[in-house]
Write a protein that holds these residues in place. Sequence first.
Motif, mmCIF file in Angstrom:
data_model
loop_
_atom_site.group_PDB
_atom_site.id
_atom_site.type_symbol
_atom_site.label_atom_id
_atom_site.label_comp_id
_atom_site.label_asym_id
_atom_site.label_seq_id
_atom_site.Cartn_x
_atom_site.Cartn_y
_atom_site.Cartn_z
ATOM 1 N N GLY A 1 -14.444 -15.532 -47.320
ATOM 2 C CA GLY A 1 -14.322 -14.680 -46.146
ATOM 3 C C GLY A 1 -13.388 -15.210 -45.078
ATOM 4 O O GLY A 1 -13.299 -14.644 -43.987
ATOM 5 N N LYS B 1 -7.965 -15.435 -46.969
ATOM 6 C CA LYS B 1 -6.849 -16.033 -47.692
ATOM 7 C C LYS B 1 -5.862 -14.986 -48.209
ATOM 8 O O LYS B 1 -4.668 -15.239 -48.292
ATOM 9 N N THR B 2 -6.414 -13.801 -48.546
ATOM 10 C CA THR B 2 -5.569 -12.800 -49.201
ATOM 11 C C THR B 2 -4.364 -12.427 -48.342
ATOM 12 O O THR B 2 -3.240 -12.347 -48.837
ATOM 13 N N ARG C 1 -16.687 -12.246 -36.309
ATOM 14 C CA ARG C 1 -17.714 -12.385 -37.337
ATOM 15 C C ARG C 1 -18.978 -12.906 -36.693
ATOM 16 O O ARG C 1 -18.938 -13.809 -35.871
HETATM 17 P P1 ADP Z 1 -11.289 -14.721 -48.827
HETATM 18 O O1 ADP Z 1 -10.710 -15.895 -48.120
HETATM 19 O O2 ADP Z 1 -12.725 -14.915 -49.187
HETATM 20 O O3 ADP Z 1 -10.439 -14.297 -49.990
HETATM 21 P P2 ADP Z 1 -10.476 -12.190 -47.785
HETATM 22 O O4 ADP Z 1 -9.037 -12.439 -47.829
HETATM 23 O O5 ADP Z 1 -11.066 -11.305 -48.829
HETATM 24 O O6 ADP Z 1 -11.271 -13.560 -47.757
HETATM 25 O O7 ADP Z 1 -10.845 -11.653 -46.335
HETATM 26 C C1 ADP Z 1 -12.161 -11.309 -46.001
HETATM 27 C C2 ADP Z 1 -12.181 -10.128 -45.070
HETATM 28 O O8 ADP Z 1 -11.704 -10.535 -43.801
HETATM 29 C C3 ADP Z 1 -11.305 -8.977 -45.497
HETATM 30 O O9 ADP Z 1 -12.021 -7.794 -45.272
HETATM 31 C C4 ADP Z 1 -10.096 -9.085 -44.580
HETATM 32 O O10 ADP Z 1 -9.515 -7.832 -44.356
HETATM 33 C C5 ADP Z 1 -10.711 -9.657 -43.325
HETATM 34 N N1 ADP Z 1 -9.795 -10.468 -42.509
HETATM 35 C C6 ADP Z 1 -8.863 -11.339 -42.936
HETATM 36 N N2 ADP Z 1 -8.247 -11.936 -41.891
HETATM 37 C C7 ADP Z 1 -8.821 -11.439 -40.769
HETATM 38 C C8 ADP Z 1 -8.635 -11.670 -39.358
HETATM 39 N N3 ADP Z 1 -7.733 -12.529 -38.919
HETATM 40 N N4 ADP Z 1 -9.415 -10.975 -38.519
HETATM 41 C C9 ADP Z 1 -10.340 -10.100 -38.962
HETATM 42 N N5 ADP Z 1 -10.571 -9.834 -40.259
HETATM 43 C C10 ADP Z 1 -9.822 -10.495 -41.172
#
Ligand code: ADP
Length: 700
Positions: free
Chosen positions: A303, A306-307, A455
């Motif tokens: 969460g 990273k994506t 969060r």
């Molecule tokens: P992981 O690192 O587990 O792969 P994800 O890339 O799936 O995490 O991101 C988790 C969630 O957080 C997604 O719904 C994404 O859109 C959201 N997200 C990513 N960066 C931010 C940010 N800077 N602020 C708010 N939400 C974010």
Amino acid sequence: MRPAVLNPLFASLSSLPGIGPKLERLYARLLGRDGEPARIIDLLLHLPSGFVDRRDQPKLSEVTPDTVATVAVRIDRHRPPPPHRPRVPYNIEASDDTNTLTITYFNARKDYLQKQFPIGEVRYVSGTATLYDGHLQMVHPDRVVDAEGFKHLPLIDPVYPLTEGLHPNQLRKAVDLALERLPALTEWQDRDWLSRNAYPGFAEALRTLHRPASPDDLRPEGASWSRLAYDELLAGQLALALLRAHMRNRGGRGSAAEGRLRDRIIAALPYALTPSQQRAVTDIVADLAQPQRMLRLLHGDVGSGKTVVALLAAANVIEAGRQAAFMAPTEILARQHFATIAPLARAAGIRLAILTGRERGRERDDILTALDIGDIDLIVGTHALFQEYVAFHDLALAIVDEQHRFGVHQRLALARKGDAVDLLVLTATPIPRTLVLTYFGDMDVSELREKPAGRQKIDTRAVPLERLAEVTEAVARALDTGRQVYWVCPLVEESESVDVAAAEERCKMLRQRFGAAVDLVHGRMRGPDKDRAMERFAKSETRLLVATTVIEVGVDVPRASVMVIEHAERFGLAQLHQLRGRVGRGAERSSCILLYKAPLGPTAKARLAILRETDDGFRIAEEDLRLRGQGDVLGVRQSGMPGFAIARIDVHAALLPTARDDAALVLSRDPKLQSPRGAALRQLLYLFARDEAIRMIGAG
Ligand code: ADP
Ligand code: MG
């Protein structure tokens, strides 16, 4: 070429007497061969998870439920199922002077059982004793012998992880036969070092672990297990060092860009990047501009976002007129990444495609052609991306999303794909900070330390299973307010179909209450069906998703804000953290209910308490280590380090730096593994499936 001396170990298991196609399939599943036939070496490296100690036989009143016990009982009575009710089990009542025991068989052959258990006689039965309705029960004992037979049983009998349909005795017999095939191998470890540590040779270590003379022989910290763990760690470190040398030697090409595409993506995001996301992007962009190849790890808790960092990295090389590939560990995740990225790619004018095992025929051909001529800028996919026939026009950046797996193999395959490919590995592997560098082979690391803003802490509660009805009511209230819910049922690997049945049963019960809003996804479903179930949930067409742990890895449905985990006591800490990480992804307050079966042992209690207390993945990883040190918890699979079958993080992590130094020393003297010790080490790389690295030597 694999050294011929290893051939007996790489022969398929079906070359052993008594293993036909049916057993072969079971072994392939048990040994994680992904549909390929299992080999002798796979079985030999399948180490016992415990042992039965028959040096004394407890009285029934002394048996601890949920442990394996060997008891001497008198057979009192047979209770066969009523005629035409084949699903009712066959029960045999037995006793000693302290208590009674029910021995239970499903789908049993009556004549066979009557012969095995003559009324009035004493039998030694060995198996897992459980408490069922307050009565001691043993389902399908592993061993049943009379007094004479008992004299011939090993007093320390190893117990192996199994898969449904495979009987422990079949496995033991196969191991016996496999041990006979062990060739004499040249020692690859330093002899002085071995004798200093009193470590045995490779073959001797395997024999000791499979045929222990005392419980001490089976201790992971003991000489035999440690020897093999070190072998495995050294193989891993050698492979990583060879990969690194290969990447560094070949130089790279800079992909400089002003950041036009990046800015468009950032403008299209509904949120602002966190400081550590920004820092990671800056690091990566700087790497990409350099003529050296990038070998960077993006390490962040579930969460942490990273994506999007990966996407921004891709945008950079695309702006420089080149291509990027984004590989996910599973089909579900590849589709999810594709869905997340699609609108952002559109906003930035990036040409995006997906390639998995599922794209076929015309569609597949079109994708492959477009990739080859450069009409696709970014391709998302599974390992299908790195098959021989996939050709890129100009691949600049390969991104591997490993979640908490450890895909050296994929990384190696990738590095060979293009000419000067930069590599970015995304991982959530919960490894204590002090070990990260070594574990991943000294890559450059960007860490996402903080979670995205907004969060909230996930409200985590532990509730005993008896209060299921209350939990169902809480779920009802959550659904009423428009929230979505995951309901996870555990997988106990011994019997996948029983687990799936439990999930189906739970789904049925919840459907009675909540109707069509409830859906089910589990590992036995076909890929497309799984995807569709996930998609319906992501689109809020269904709102309560009953799942086995298939949702553990990386799935992202921000609207889901309640997670129920049934039998939480059966999961490891890291796994619970991964599961819980599926919620708490939106701004809404999320909750996680850990349903447990009482009574909890002290370690299970401590695990659930830590989860309630913190959601910091690194802290949890460290606590996990500490708790594991306090002994085994029943029902929790003591998994090794991700990517390692034998080495365990709690016991063998201290060997990791030694293995790293050893690998570096070996390669500094003998970079192509051509000396006699080098040749022996090549064997080691084959034995632990790191042989892909050998091809790097030629190419380097
Ligand atoms: P992981 O690192 O587990 O792969 P994800 O890339 O799936 O995490 O991101 C988790 C969630 O957080 C997604 O719904 C994404 O859109 C959201 N997200 C990513 N960066 C931010 C940010 N800077 N602020 C708010 N939400 C974010
Ligand atoms: Mg992810």
